[in-house]
Design a protein around this motif. Structure first.
Motif, PDB file in Angstrom:
ATOM      1  N   ILE A  37      34.331  46.898  31.306  1.00  0.00           N
ATOM      2  CA  ILE A  37      34.255  45.697  32.140  1.00  0.00           C
ATOM      3  C   ILE A  37      35.642  45.076  32.268  1.00  0.00           C
ATOM      4  CG2 ILE A  37      33.184  43.429  32.455  1.00  0.00           C
ATOM      5  CD1 ILE A  37      31.245  45.841  32.532  1.00  0.00           C
ATOM      6  N   GLU A  38      36.089  44.899  33.512  1.00  0.00           N
ATOM      7  CA  GLU A  38      37.329  44.179  33.776  1.00  0.00           C
ATOM      8  C   GLU A  38      36.959  42.694  33.891  1.00  0.00           C
ATOM      9  OE1 GLU A  38      38.739  47.842  36.748  1.00  0.00           O
ATOM     10  OE2 GLU A  38      38.245  45.844  37.549  1.00  0.00           O
ATOM     11  N   SER A  39      37.122  41.955  32.812  1.00  0.00           N
ATOM     12  CA  SER A  39      36.665  40.564  32.768  1.00  0.00           C
ATOM     13  C   SER A  39      37.804  39.605  33.094  1.00  0.00           C
ATOM     14  CB  SER A  39      36.105  40.238  31.379  1.00  0.00           C
ATOM     15  OG  SER A  39      35.567  38.936  31.344  1.00  0.00           O
ATOM     16  N   CYS A  40      37.508  38.618  33.939  1.00  0.00           N
ATOM     17  CA  CYS A  40      38.509  37.651  34.401  1.00  0.00           C
ATOM     18  C   CYS A  40      37.989  36.240  34.123  1.00  0.00           C
ATOM     19  CB  CYS A  40      38.787  37.837  35.884  1.00  0.00           C
ATOM     20  SG  CYS A  40      39.189  39.530  36.380  1.00  0.00           S
ATOM     21  N   PRO A  41      38.065  35.780  32.877  1.00  0.00           N
ATOM     22  CA  PRO A  41      37.396  34.521  32.509  1.00  0.00           C
ATOM     23  C   PRO A  41      37.874  33.288  33.265  1.00  0.00           C
ATOM     24  CG  PRO A  41      38.767  35.354  30.702  1.00  0.00           C
ATOM     25  CD  PRO A  41      38.678  36.440  31.706  1.00  0.00           C
ATOM     26  N   ILE A  42      39.189  33.149  33.491  1.00  0.00           N
ATOM     27  CA  ILE A  42      39.661  31.966  34.217  1.00  0.00           C
ATOM     28  C   ILE A  42      39.199  32.010  35.668  1.00  0.00           C
ATOM     29  CG2 ILE A  42      41.710  30.779  35.099  1.00  0.00           C
ATOM     30  CD1 ILE A  42      43.081  31.387  32.460  1.00  0.00           C
ATOM     31  N   SER A  43      39.289  33.166  36.290  1.00  0.00           N
ATOM     32  CA  SER A  43      38.803  33.312  37.667  1.00  0.00           C
ATOM     33  C   SER A  43      37.329  32.956  37.758  1.00  0.00           C
ATOM     34  CB  SER A  43      39.023  34.749  38.149  1.00  0.00           C
ATOM     35  OG  SER A  43      38.366  34.972  39.380  1.00  0.00           O
ATOM     36  N   ASN A  44      36.521  33.444  36.834  1.00  0.00           N
ATOM     37  CA  ASN A  44      35.088  33.160  36.850  1.00  0.00           C
ATOM     38  C   ASN A  44      34.818  31.675  36.711  1.00  0.00           C
ATOM     39  OD1 ASN A  44      34.379  36.143  34.882  1.00  0.00           O
ATOM     40  ND2 ASN A  44      34.554  35.923  37.091  1.00  0.00           N
ATOM     41  N   GLU A  45      35.649  30.995  35.926  1.00  0.00           N
ATOM     42  CA  GLU A  45      35.477  29.554  35.758  1.00  0.00           C
ATOM     43  C   GLU A  45      35.902  28.797  37.013  1.00  0.00           C
ATOM     44  OE1 GLU A  45      37.953  26.136  33.634  1.00  0.00           O
ATOM     45  OE2 GLU A  45      37.269  27.653  32.203  1.00  0.00           O
ATOM     46  N   VAL A  46      37.076  29.133  37.542  1.00  0.00           N
ATOM     47  CA  VAL A  46      37.584  28.420  38.714  1.00  0.00           C
ATOM     48  C   VAL A  46      36.671  28.629  39.921  1.00  0.00           C
ATOM     49  CG1 VAL A  46      39.508  28.260  40.338  1.00  0.00           C
ATOM     50  CG2 VAL A  46      39.965  28.455  37.891  1.00  0.00           C
ATOM     51  N   LEU A  47      36.077  29.836  40.023  1.00  0.00           N
ATOM     52  CA  LEU A  47      35.145  30.113  41.115  1.00  0.00           C
ATOM     53  C   LEU A  47      33.732  29.610  40.824  1.00  0.00           C
ATOM     54  CD1 LEU A  47      36.323  33.668  42.196  1.00  0.00           C
ATOM     55  CD2 LEU A  47      36.380  31.604  43.572  1.00  0.00           C
TER      56      LEU A  47
END
Length: 565
Positions: free
Chosen positions: A437-447
């Motif tokens: 899994i390519e996880s993008c925690p900040i992106s997921n939060e901002v979106l």
């Protein structure tokens, strides 16, 4: 009652029954921890790495109590429109970033060897101030709009474009004045000099137009689609700048330079566009193959430069908007195959991008994707899938079901996989098929897929044994402002209780283990990932190199912080 009192002195923590219960509890916790995705990595830690892990845990706890505590909350926001903020561990990123660089954890994470960046989009990878300054200083760049941008209210939402044009109207009426002639091409530098206030005011304004501001980040009532609209508008504005050849070449080098300085040694990026403009070119023509050649040239130049020392390299995951109709999508796939034949070492895979909820689901695209696989086989090219999937809040809708199709299509990694935690069978399949899994925690939060790092689902997946790595997605637009990954690493370390330095190290090592350093058949890919260090491949070599760097990093932590906690 007297007899009962005589026989029992009260609860006794040291009694055999209590101690036996404690042993069962410890055994249960240990048994569950054996299922974690980072268990093997933790077991391999050297004594010095274990000591560094313990030190970082203590620093984290101390900073939670002294910095991220309501008793130390201040009104230190740079935005006067926001009320005094309460500081707490795992708070929203766009507020936390105002404070994180003052912490010891930030100093530690900034120095950490981070391995590979596997999920990012080229147009959003370099600090916006750098991008717009380059545009201002590049000959032939103009700004125009369908109507005058003569007030703050109009400038906030008004349409504008910045691009190259050989037909600029030098000395024309200012775009910021009411008598501006619509669609008149004004030299960008001239327009910036005439902007109300100063060049600094222009840069602040244009950056706010193209990124998620702190006030927008906290307005979760607006929903996912609202933020996506701003991001898509930002890409439309930035792309003609980033994808003008003289700027593109500098942009690529700045991108890789920033990554290398942040401890990122390998990059796989999405970022194909149909709007690439050659130097001095007015009319837009089909230039995707030329752009691919520019990327190939620049990565080789960067690796050979002093700034590129130690950088392993970069590959492109060819991508197309999932909203394309069949004709345009097939055209794109044909060009991708041509590019692969011309630059086989650059192209590593294929993906579909854009907001999943608003684009065509993979199920709808099945005929096109199967055609692509069969055509690649006939043409003798190896272009595996690295699909975005599950970047959504739903469960069972067509977007969420992209996870089923991505797995069935043999994706080697899953971009985001945010909704995967709702699918117990798919979790087992992802583990069995060694899909990362390519996880993008900040992106997921901002979106607005998660409220903050504390509610992100990745810790649940890690506890179930799913392999993952951290990425930054669109950092120039999301608030990180840099190509590096320190912000996402810091958020994960500070926000997730069970991660720690060891867990963070496992995620970084995973990024190398699942990198597409070279073309491999599915069988070769699976075997290489399984053997990891035991093999003799490029992958094994880079994992060993990262392991050595991580050990040195842990030695530095012990030397720097053992007496400071």
């Amino acid at each position: 009652m007297d007899n009962l009192s005589a026989q029992q002195d009260g609860p006794n923590r040291e009694s055999p029954s209590v101690q036996n219960f404690f042993k069962k509890r410890s055994a249960l916790i240990s048994k569950e921890n054996e299922q974690r995705s980072d268990h093997e990595f933790r077991q391999s830690l050297s004594p010095i790495a274990q000591q560094a892990d313990a030190i970082v845990a203590k620093i984290r706890l101390t900073e939670h109590q002294t910095i991220w505590s309501s008793s130390t909350s201040t009104s230190s926001s740079n935005d006067p429109s926001l009320q005094s903020e309460e500081l707490y561990p795992g708070m929203i990123f766009n507020s936390a970033k105002n404070h994180m660089d003052k912490t010891k954890l930030w100093k530690i994470v900034s120095r950490m060897p981070k391995g590979a960046l596997l999920h990012c989009h080229l147009g959003a990878m370099v600090d916006l101030e750098w991008v717009f300054n380059e545009a201002i200083n590049t000959p032939g760049m103009v700004i125009w709009a369908p109507a005058a941008l003569d007030s703050e209210q109009v400038r906030e939402k008004g349409t504008l474009k910045i691009e190259f044009s050989s037909k600029s109207n030098v000395g024309a009426k200012s775009i910021w004045s009411l008598d501006y002639e619509p669609e008149s091409r004004i030299p960008l530098k001239e327009a910036v000099d005439a902007f109300p206030g100063s060049r600094r005011a222009f840069l602040d304004w244009i950056k706010e137009r193209c990124s998620i501001t702190q006030s927008e980040a906290v307005q979760h009532h607006l929903g996912v689609d609202d933020i996506w609209k701003k991001l898509q508008a930002a890409f439309v504005l930035i792309s003609p700048i980033v994808f003008y050849e003289p700027i593109t070449r500098k942009f690529l080098r700045q991108f890789w330079k920033t990554c290398n300085e942040d401890g990122v040694k390998w990059v796989e990026f999405r970022g194909m566009t149909r709007t690439f403009r050659l130097e001095g070119q007015d009319e837009l023509t089909e230039n995707r193959l030329t752009l691919t050649g520019v990327m190939h040239e620049e990565i080789e130049k960067f690796k050979a430069s002093p700034e590129g020392k130690g950088f392993w390299g970069c590959r492109l995951i060819w991508d197309c908007l999932r909203s394309f109709n069949t004709e345009d999508l097939v055209t794109d796939m044909k060009i991708a195959i041509q590019a692969k034949k011309l630059y086989p070492t650059l192209i590593s895979g294929y993906d579909l991008v854009g907001p999943e909820d608003l684009g065509r689901p993979l199920h709808d695209l099945t005929p096109e994707l199967i055609w692509f696989q069969e055509t690649c086989l006939k043409e003798g090219v190896n272009i595996p899938f690295f699909f975005h999937a599950g970047e959504c809040l739903g469960h069972g809708d067509s977007t969420d079901q992209n996870l089923y199709d991505a797995i069935l299509f043999g994706t080697r990694r899953i971009g985001h996989g945010f909704s995967l935690y709702k699918h117990p069978l798919l979790i087992d399949m992802v583990k069995e098929k060694q899909i990362m899994i390519e996880s993008c925690p900040i992106s997921n939060e901002v979106l607005r897929y998660s409220a903050s790092i504390l509610s992100h689902p990745l810790p649940a997946l890690l506890a179930r044994g799913v392999k993952a790595a951290l990425s930054n997605d669109d950092p120039a637009l999301m608030g990180q402002g840099t190509s590096g990954m320190s912000h996402d690493f810091w958020q994960a370390l500070q926000g997730w209780e069970n991660l720690g330095l060891a867990g963070l190290g496992s995620l970084a090592q995973n990024s190398i283990r699942w990198s597409a350093f070279e073309d491999q058949s599915q069988e070769q890919w699976d075997q290489d990932i399984s053997t990891a260090l035991a093999g003799s491949s490029i992958r094994a070599e880079h994992i060993q190199e990262w392991n050595n760097e991580f050990e040195k990093f842990c030695e530095w932590i012990v030397a720097e912080f053992s007496n400071a906690i």
